[in-house]
Design an enzyme around this catalytic site. Structure first.
Site, PDB file in Angstrom:
ATOM      1  N   TYR A  32      91.536  40.302 -41.466  1.00 23.07           N
ATOM      2  CA  TYR A  32      91.156  41.719 -41.472  1.00 23.07           C
ATOM      3  C   TYR A  32      91.720  42.474 -40.264  1.00 23.07           C
ATOM      4  CZ  TYR A  32      87.714  40.534 -45.074  1.00 23.07           C
ATOM      5  OH  TYR A  32      87.094  40.111 -46.214  1.00 23.07           O
ATOM      6  N   LYS A  45      89.863  26.367 -44.950  1.00 20.77           N
ATOM      7  CA  LYS A  45      90.831  26.004 -45.993  1.00 20.77           C
ATOM      8  C   LYS A  45      91.930  25.202 -45.298  1.00 20.77           C
ATOM      9  CE  LYS A  45      92.382  26.447 -50.270  1.00 20.77           C
ATOM     10  NZ  LYS A  45      91.759  25.708 -51.388  1.00 20.77           N
ATOM     11  N   ASP A  94      86.776  26.685 -51.314  1.00 22.67           N
ATOM     12  CA  ASP A  94      86.623  26.667 -52.778  1.00 22.67           C
ATOM     13  C   ASP A  94      85.479  25.750 -53.182  1.00 22.67           C
ATOM     14  OD1 ASP A  94      88.334  24.811 -51.643  1.00 22.67           O
ATOM     15  OD2 ASP A  94      89.659  24.666 -53.367  1.00 22.67           O
ATOM     16  N   ASP A 103      82.787  36.827 -45.669  1.00 23.99           N
ATOM     17  CA  ASP A 103      82.548  38.061 -46.416  1.00 23.99           C
ATOM     18  C   ASP A 103      82.197  37.728 -47.864  1.00 23.99           C
ATOM     19  OD1 ASP A 103      82.528  40.645 -47.282  1.00 23.99           O
ATOM     20  OD2 ASP A 103      84.642  41.062 -46.900  1.00 23.99           O
ATOM     21  N   ASP A 151      78.099  37.367 -49.748  1.00 25.91           N
ATOM     22  CA  ASP A 151      77.684  38.174 -50.902  1.00 25.91           C
ATOM     23  C   ASP A 151      77.271  37.275 -52.059  1.00 25.91           C
ATOM     24  OD1 ASP A 151      77.955  40.552 -49.661  1.00 25.91           O
ATOM     25  OD2 ASP A 151      79.392  41.406 -51.068  1.00 25.91           O
TER      26      ASP A 151
END
Ligand code: NAD
Length: 348
Positions: A136, A187, A219, A243, A247
């Site tokens: 980001y 990852k 994942d 992020d 959620d």
């Protein structure tokens, strides 16, 4: 201690008012409140979503209790004047690099979860998300044209070892205060940044021998969060993965009106807010669920005020209010925002 009250837009003021009533009931003699405008309201009255006096109050305060920002009448404004910029500005100016989001299902709300009740009931976890780095904020980023004339977009994922160690310590300390188990999500099978992440988290683990550390690819973590959420205690992860996973975890925990969050910087200062937005569709109707704001106030006492016992009392009172059958509209009931505040106060 001084608490900066930034209720903001939409349902922000309604839910924050209930949180303040609860804070006053458990620790009123030790808290001072000072309020300032933020978000769309601040833009309309002062020309900026984060006016200098509001930022100054946030800097002076020991902790910030934030409602929500977002105002449809500001949709056409340039990006830097939109209400949502206020929260980004506060995070940046106050160096709030760690976002803590507990996702816990109160047993009475098992039917509200997106998961089957017997799976959802087991869920009681915290996601510690890094907030100021990763793809980001990495540079270079942008859009350009390739040599053969096609449009191309690119971003840079990056973390340095100090940024990783800093958030890892928040993860280990959070796990230490809970069930002692930390899962670091990355990852590392594909990304260089993640390989460094895994190395540094493993190095920091030596400082916390009591905490059990596991690593998981993002994942797989996404799968396990819906398959067996009860396995997780504390998750620590980077900005992008956090992020998305936070959620996902919220939806497993029932209504968005139930979930608090904390954004922490160095030295105990923090900003506490419900994860929901300003909900303009129900603003001013007394239909908002104030429990996320009330639980955010409990987090404030725990993380910025060293008042863990008072925080426990608030959380127990929320559970008791739910157990007594009080439900706002989002939970399928008809109790008003203030009525829910009354129920929590009665339970206290
Ligand atoms: P939202 O969270 O405001 O609302 C989503 C849905 O959930 C709506 O139907 C709303 O009525 C409901 N809801 C939310 N909180 C509730 C509560 N406490 N009780 C009962 N129902 C509740 O998200 P949105 O509609 O996507 O965004 C509205 C505005 O809020 C936008 O301007 C957005 O940018 C902003 N926003 C701000 C923050 C923040 O301040 N940190 C976070 C998310 C969204």
């Amino acid at each position: 201690m001084l608490i900066a009250l930034l209720p903001g837009d939409g349902i922000g003021p309604e839910v924050t008012a209930e949180a303040v009533r609860v804070l006053e009931a458990v620790a009123g003699d030790r808290l001072t409140f000072e309020e300032a405008p933020v978000g769309g309201g601040a833009y309309h009255t002062q020309g900026h979503p984060l006016p200098p006096a509001t930022l100054d109050l946030a800097r002076r305060a020991d902790a910030i209790l934030f409602g929500a920002v977002g105002d449809p009448s500001c949709d056409a404004l340039e990006r830097h004047l939109r209400p949502e910029q206020a929260i980004l500005g506060l995070r940046k100016e106050l160096g709030l690099f760690a976002n803590l989001r507990p996702a816990r299902l109160f047993p009475e709300l098992a039917d509200a979860s997106a998961l089957r009740p017997e799976i959802a009931r087991e869920m009681d976890l915290v996601i510690v998300r890094e907030l100021t780095g990763d793809v980001y904020f990495g540079t270079p980023r942008g859009r350009r044209e390739t040599n053969d004339g096609r449009r191309e977009g690119f971003d840079t994922m990056r973390y340095d070892e100090d940024e990783i160690a800093r958030i890892a310590r928040v993860g280990f300390e959070t796990a230490q205060g809970r069930r002692g188990s930390l899962c670091s999500v990355d990852k590392a099978n594909v990304l260089e940044t993640s390989q460094l992440w895994r190395d540094v988290v493993t190095e920091v683990a030596a400082e916390y021998p009591q905490v059990e550390l596991a690593h998981m690819y993002v994942d797989n973590a996404a799968m396990q969060l819906v398959r067996n959420p009860g396995w997780f205690d504390t998750i620590v992860t980077g900005n992008l993965f956090g992020d998305i996973l936070s959620d996902q975890a919220s939806m497993c925990a029932g209504s968005i009106g139930m979930l608090p969050s904390a954004s922490l910087g160095q030295g105990g200062k923090g900003l506490y807010e419900p994860i929901h937005g300003s909900a303009p569709d129900i603003a001013g109707q007394g239909r908002a669920n104030p429990l996320a704001a009330i639980l955010s106030a409990a987090m404030l006492l725990r993380h910025s005020a060293d008042m863990a016992a008072e925080a426990d009392r608030i959380e127990a009172a929320v559970a008791a209010a739910l157990a007594a059958g009080h439900r706002t509209a989002d939970l399928g009931g008809a109790v008003t925002c203030q009525g829910m505040g009354d129920a929590v106060l009665a339970a206290l």
